[in-house]
Design a protein around this motif. Structure first.
Motif, PDB file in Angstrom:
ATOM      1  N   PRO A 115       1.023  -1.548  -0.374  1.00  6.93           N
ATOM      2  CA  PRO A 115       0.247  -0.644  -0.189  1.00  6.93           C
ATOM      3  C   PRO A 115       1.121   1.467  -0.020  1.00  6.93           C
ATOM      4  O   PRO A 115       1.774   1.406   0.882  1.00  6.93           O
ATOM      5  CB  PRO A 115      -0.894  -0.027   0.866  1.00  6.93           C
ATOM      6  CG  PRO A 115      -0.296  -1.925   1.401  1.00  6.93           C
ATOM      7  CD  PRO A 115       0.521  -2.242   0.936  1.00  6.93           C
ATOM      8  N   GLY A 116       0.445   2.775  -0.524  1.00  5.02           N
ATOM      9  CA  GLY A 116       1.430   3.954  -1.006  1.00  5.02           C
ATOM     10  C   GLY A 116       1.269   4.381   0.399  1.00  5.02           C
ATOM     11  O   GLY A 116       2.067   4.624   1.020  1.00  5.02           O
ATOM     12  N   SER A 117       0.432   4.025   1.294  1.00  6.91           N
ATOM     13  CA  SER A 117       0.009   4.544   2.202  1.00  6.91           C
ATOM     14  C   SER A 117       1.016   3.805   3.307  1.00  6.91           C
ATOM     15  O   SER A 117       1.720   4.988   4.331  1.00  6.91           O
ATOM     16  CB  SER A 117      -1.123   4.849   2.885  1.00  6.91           C
ATOM     17  OG  SER A 117      -2.019   5.651   2.643  1.00  6.91           O
ATOM     18  N   ASP A 118       1.216   2.791   3.362  1.00  6.88           N
ATOM     19  CA  ASP A 118       2.640   2.251   4.381  1.00  6.88           C
ATOM     20  C   ASP A 118       3.298   2.452   3.885  1.00  6.88           C
ATOM     21  O   ASP A 118       4.449   2.482   4.808  1.00  6.88           O
ATOM     22  CB  ASP A 118       2.231   0.872   4.393  1.00  6.88           C
ATOM     23  CG  ASP A 118       0.743  -0.065   5.222  1.00  6.88           C
ATOM     24  OD1 ASP A 118      -0.018   1.103   5.584  1.00  6.88           O
ATOM     25  OD2 ASP A 118       0.391  -0.850   4.492  1.00  6.88           O
ATOM     26  N   LEU A 119       3.853   2.242   2.022  1.00  7.00           N
ATOM     27  CA  LEU A 119       5.238   3.238   2.320  1.00  7.00           C
ATOM     28  C   LEU A 119       5.467   4.428   2.214  1.00  7.00           C
ATOM     29  O   LEU A 119       7.103   4.608   2.548  1.00  7.00           O
ATOM     30  CB  LEU A 119       5.113   2.716   0.344  1.00  7.00           C
ATOM     31  CG  LEU A 119       6.095   2.681  -0.177  1.00  7.00           C
ATOM     32  CD1 LEU A 119       7.480   1.890   0.346  1.00  7.00           C
ATOM     33  CD2 LEU A 119       6.282   2.901  -1.709  1.00  7.00           C
ATOM     34  N   THR A 120       4.729   4.914   2.601  1.00  4.77           N
ATOM     35  CA  THR A 120       4.953   6.533   2.209  1.00  4.77           C
ATOM     36  C   THR A 120       5.798   6.683   4.144  1.00  4.77           C
ATOM     37  O   THR A 120       6.186   7.186   4.346  1.00  4.77           O
ATOM     38  CB  THR A 120       3.804   7.770   2.742  1.00  4.77           C
ATOM     39  OG1 THR A 120       3.370   7.654   1.025  1.00  4.77           O
ATOM     40  CG2 THR A 120       4.167   8.555   2.019  1.00  4.77           C
ATOM     41  N   ALA A 121       4.689   6.017   5.120  1.00  8.55           N
ATOM     42  CA  ALA A 121       4.893   5.975   6.448  1.00  8.55           C
ATOM     43  C   ALA A 121       6.156   5.388   6.833  1.00  8.55           C
ATOM     44  O   ALA A 121       6.805   5.830   7.667  1.00  8.55           O
ATOM     45  CB  ALA A 121       2.899   5.039   7.301  1.00  8.55           C
ATOM     46  N   ALA A 122       6.662   4.157   6.736  1.00  9.07           N
ATOM     47  CA  ALA A 122       7.568   3.983   6.426  1.00  9.07           C
ATOM     48  C   ALA A 122       8.729   4.750   6.214  1.00  9.07           C
ATOM     49  O   ALA A 122       9.780   4.468   7.110  1.00  9.07           O
ATOM     50  CB  ALA A 122       8.173   2.299   5.713  1.00  9.07           C
ATOM     51  N   PHE A 155       8.750   8.050   6.402  1.00  5.54           N
ATOM     52  CA  PHE A 155       9.116   9.182   7.238  1.00  5.54           C
ATOM     53  C   PHE A 155       8.978   8.496   8.372  1.00  5.54           C
ATOM     54  O   PHE A 155      10.252   9.329   8.989  1.00  5.54           O
ATOM     55  CB  PHE A 155       7.651   9.641   6.960  1.00  5.54           C
ATOM     56  CG  PHE A 155       7.824  10.524   6.283  1.00  5.54           C
ATOM     57  CD1 PHE A 155       8.252  11.684   6.697  1.00  5.54           C
ATOM     58  CD2 PHE A 155       6.801  10.654   5.218  1.00  5.54           C
ATOM     59  CE1 PHE A 155       7.563  13.214   5.436  1.00  5.54           C
ATOM     60  CE2 PHE A 155       6.718  11.720   3.898  1.00  5.54           C
ATOM     61  CZ  PHE A 155       7.142  12.592   4.172  1.00  5.54           C
ATOM     62  N   GLU A 156       9.113   6.960   8.738  1.00  2.00           N
ATOM     63  CA  GLU A 156       8.893   6.511  10.470  1.00  2.00           C
ATOM     64  C   GLU A 156      10.322   6.381  10.419  1.00  2.00           C
ATOM     65  O   GLU A 156      10.999   5.962  11.497  1.00  2.00           O
ATOM     66  CB  GLU A 156       8.136   5.836  10.739  1.00  2.00           C
ATOM     67  CG  GLU A 156       6.768   6.092  10.771  1.00  2.00           C
ATOM     68  CD  GLU A 156       6.034   5.110  10.668  1.00  2.00           C
ATOM     69  OE1 GLU A 156       6.192   4.004  10.611  1.00  2.00           O
ATOM     70  OE2 GLU A 156       4.643   5.696  11.555  1.00  2.00           O
ATOM     71  N   HIS A 157      11.201   5.430   9.283  1.00  2.00           N
ATOM     72  CA  HIS A 157      12.506   4.501   9.341  1.00  2.00           C
ATOM     73  C   HIS A 157      13.645   5.300   8.404  1.00  2.00           C
ATOM     74  O   HIS A 157      14.655   4.878   8.544  1.00  2.00           O
ATOM     75  CB  HIS A 157      11.780   3.224   9.049  1.00  2.00           C
ATOM     76  CG  HIS A 157      11.171   2.995   9.569  1.00  2.00           C
ATOM     77  ND1 HIS A 157      11.568   2.174  10.870  1.00  2.00           N
ATOM     78  CD2 HIS A 157       9.909   2.072   9.032  1.00  2.00           C
ATOM     79  CE1 HIS A 157      10.279   1.764  11.486  1.00  2.00           C
ATOM     80  NE2 HIS A 157       9.329   1.977  10.687  1.00  2.00           N
ATOM     81  N   PRO A 168      16.599  18.035   3.099  1.00  2.00           N
ATOM     82  CA  PRO A 168      15.265  17.854   2.015  1.00  2.00           C
ATOM     83  C   PRO A 168      14.432  16.979   2.192  1.00  2.00           C
ATOM     84  O   PRO A 168      14.970  15.801   1.619  1.00  2.00           O
ATOM     85  CB  PRO A 168      15.770  18.804   1.158  1.00  2.00           C
ATOM     86  CG  PRO A 168      17.035  18.117   1.486  1.00  2.00           C
ATOM     87  CD  PRO A 168      17.827  18.179   2.259  1.00  2.00           C
ATOM     88  N   VAL A 169      12.793  17.117   2.089  1.00  2.00           N
ATOM     89  CA  VAL A 169      11.517  16.756   1.549  1.00  2.00           C
ATOM     90  C   VAL A 169      11.039  17.627   0.357  1.00  2.00           C
ATOM     91  O   VAL A 169      10.675  18.565   0.838  1.00  2.00           O
ATOM     92  CB  VAL A 169      10.780  15.896   2.421  1.00  2.00           C
ATOM     93  CG1 VAL A 169       9.861  14.853   2.065  1.00  2.00           C
ATOM     94  CG2 VAL A 169      12.011  15.327   3.502  1.00  2.00           C
ATOM     95  N   VAL A 170      10.692  16.907  -0.640  1.00  2.00           N
ATOM     96  CA  VAL A 170      10.088  17.720  -1.611  1.00  2.00           C
ATOM     97  C   VAL A 170       8.590  16.741  -1.526  1.00  2.00           C
ATOM     98  O   VAL A 170       8.424  16.114  -1.712  1.00  2.00           O
ATOM     99  CB  VAL A 170      10.123  17.549  -2.688  1.00  2.00           C
ATOM    100  CG1 VAL A 170       9.618  18.167  -3.797  1.00  2.00           C
ATOM    101  CG2 VAL A 170      11.832  18.228  -2.975  1.00  2.00           C
ATOM    102  N   GLU A 207       1.693  21.619   7.273  1.00  2.00           N
ATOM    103  CA  GLU A 207       2.223  21.445   9.085  1.00  2.00           C
ATOM    104  C   GLU A 207       2.466  20.358   9.872  1.00  2.00           C
ATOM    105  O   GLU A 207       2.870  19.551  10.276  1.00  2.00           O
ATOM    106  CB  GLU A 207       1.296  22.942   9.680  1.00  2.00           C
ATOM    107  CG  GLU A 207       1.389  22.899  10.623  1.00  2.00           C
ATOM    108  CD  GLU A 207       0.582  23.942  10.905  1.00  2.00           C
ATOM    109  OE1 GLU A 207       0.039  24.661  12.241  1.00  2.00           O
ATOM    110  OE2 GLU A 207      -0.313  24.535  10.515  1.00  2.00           O
ATOM    111  N   GLY A 208       1.053  19.488   9.599  1.00  2.00           N
ATOM    112  CA  GLY A 208       0.935  17.942  10.374  1.00  2.00           C
ATOM    113  C   GLY A 208       1.923  17.335  10.075  1.00  2.00           C
ATOM    114  O   GLY A 208       2.760  16.830  11.255  1.00  2.00           O
ATOM    115  N   VAL A 209       2.553  17.082   9.213  1.00  2.00           N
ATOM    116  CA  VAL A 209       3.273  15.982   8.891  1.00  2.00           C
ATOM    117  C   VAL A 209       4.882  16.772   9.362  1.00  2.00           C
ATOM    118  O   VAL A 209       5.750  15.932  10.335  1.00  2.00           O
ATOM    119  CB  VAL A 209       3.731  16.036   7.179  1.00  2.00           C
ATOM    120  CG1 VAL A 209       4.877  15.026   7.120  1.00  2.00           C
ATOM    121  CG2 VAL A 209       2.416  15.127   6.816  1.00  2.00           C
ATOM    122  N   THR A 210       5.154  17.909   8.953  1.00  2.00           N
ATOM    123  CA  THR A 210       6.739  18.177   9.355  1.00  2.00           C
ATOM    124  C   THR A 210       6.118  18.325  11.216  1.00  2.00           C
ATOM    125  O   THR A 210       7.943  17.753  11.936  1.00  2.00           O
ATOM    126  CB  THR A 210       6.965  19.959   8.931  1.00  2.00           C
ATOM    127  OG1 THR A 210       6.391  20.327   7.732  1.00  2.00           O
ATOM    128  CG2 THR A 210       7.447  20.964   9.522  1.00  2.00           C
TER     129      THR A 210
END
Length: 282
Positions: free
Chosen positions: A107-114, A116-118, A125-127, A137-140
């Motif tokens: 899942p793209g959402s799991d991939l994105t979370a991993a 940021f978390e790991h 820099p993150v684009v 703001e929330g993710v930052t």
């Protein structure tokens, strides 16, 4: 500085049934050629890719994408340029298993979370292309990011080539390991293709739709039991019925017709291969 990838903290994934090295790189299922890799391998390839290499992007097809692919249009040639294609849908995973095919879900959402978390160092820099101020703001704040480079394109991106070009120019001017394209499909794939066409973009682009909405807390993702039961689509339908009803109640079920036609075509191909082999052996 790049954080080491600690896969020990990732959710356990099923063991692969066969040695990938003796199999084709892709599996053609319904209207997409999926990479024969699981979640952990996809994550590792993305993280280990040299950030100085030319831009490449990842797509995560779900049922909605495959239905639209069956209708032709611009999505197929955009998908053909992807570096990695991984399955976003547990429903597709189930249909594939019922058909005797192995399509592992990432899942793209799991991939994105991993990521940021790991994998992402808070100082690097993150684009991000797309989203709104609350999401950024929330993710930052959640991950303590120090260098988020955000571009918010105008509405109507799909029919605005100048705006697509501006997005690609922003990616080129702000080199980063990871570029999160969060403007929906096919807009995000259009931007990714424009980045490749420029020739001066680097990093990995991830076409991940609403994934940052979930990470920021703007949108609540389905509870784990619904994800495991392949009912995440139902959660989204109940959360946003006005926006999602057509996708899940009208367009989505068309995947069954696509699957039926694919099964017929596969049966004909196998019959031909069997007949051809018999003639060679005669």
């Amino acid at each position: 500085m790049t954080l080491p990838l600690d896969t020990s903290t990732l959710p356990a994934r099923p063991a692969r049934a066969a040695d990938r090295r003796v199999r084709a790189r892709h599996i053609w299922f319904l209207n997409s050629a999926f990479d024969r890799i699981g979640f952990d391998t996809a994550l590792e390839r993305i993280v280990r890719r040299d950030p100085e290499r030319p831009f490449a992007f990842v797509v995560t097809p779900n049922v909605d994408h495959l239905v639209r692919l069956s209708r032709g249009g611009e999505l197929a040639p955009l998908y053909a340029q992807a570096w990695l294609t991984v399955c976003d849908s547990r429903v597709l995973e189930l249909i594939a298993a019922f058909s005797g095919e192995e399509v592992e879900v990432t899942p793209g959402s799991d991939l994105t979370a991993a990521l940021f978390e790991h994998a992402i160092d808070p100082a690097e820099p993150v684009v991000v292309i797309g989203g709104d101020g609350d999401v950024i703001e929330g993710v930052t704040a959640r991950f303590g990011l120090k260098d988020v480079r955000w571009h918010q394109p105008p509405m109507g991106l799909r029919t605005n080539p100048e705006a697509v070009a501006e997005c690609a120019a922003f990616v080129a001017a702000n080199p980063a390991r990871f570029v999160f394209l969060c403007v929906g499909s096919p807009q995000q794939e259009m931007i990714a293709a424009a980045c490749i066409e420029r020739g001066d973009c680097t990093g990995v682009g991830l076409c991940v739709g609403a994934s940052l909405d979930f990470l920021s807390g703007k949108t609540q993702r389905a509870p784990q039991w619904m994800q495991s039961a392949r009912l995440e689509w139902l959660h989204r339908l109940l959360e946003e019925p006005k926006r999602m009803w057509r996708r899940y109640l009208v367009d989505g079920p068309q995947v069954l017709l696509i699957w039926w036609e694919w099964r017929r075509a596969r049966a004909k191909l196998r019959a031909f291969e069997k007949s051809f082999s018999a003639r060679l052996g005669a």
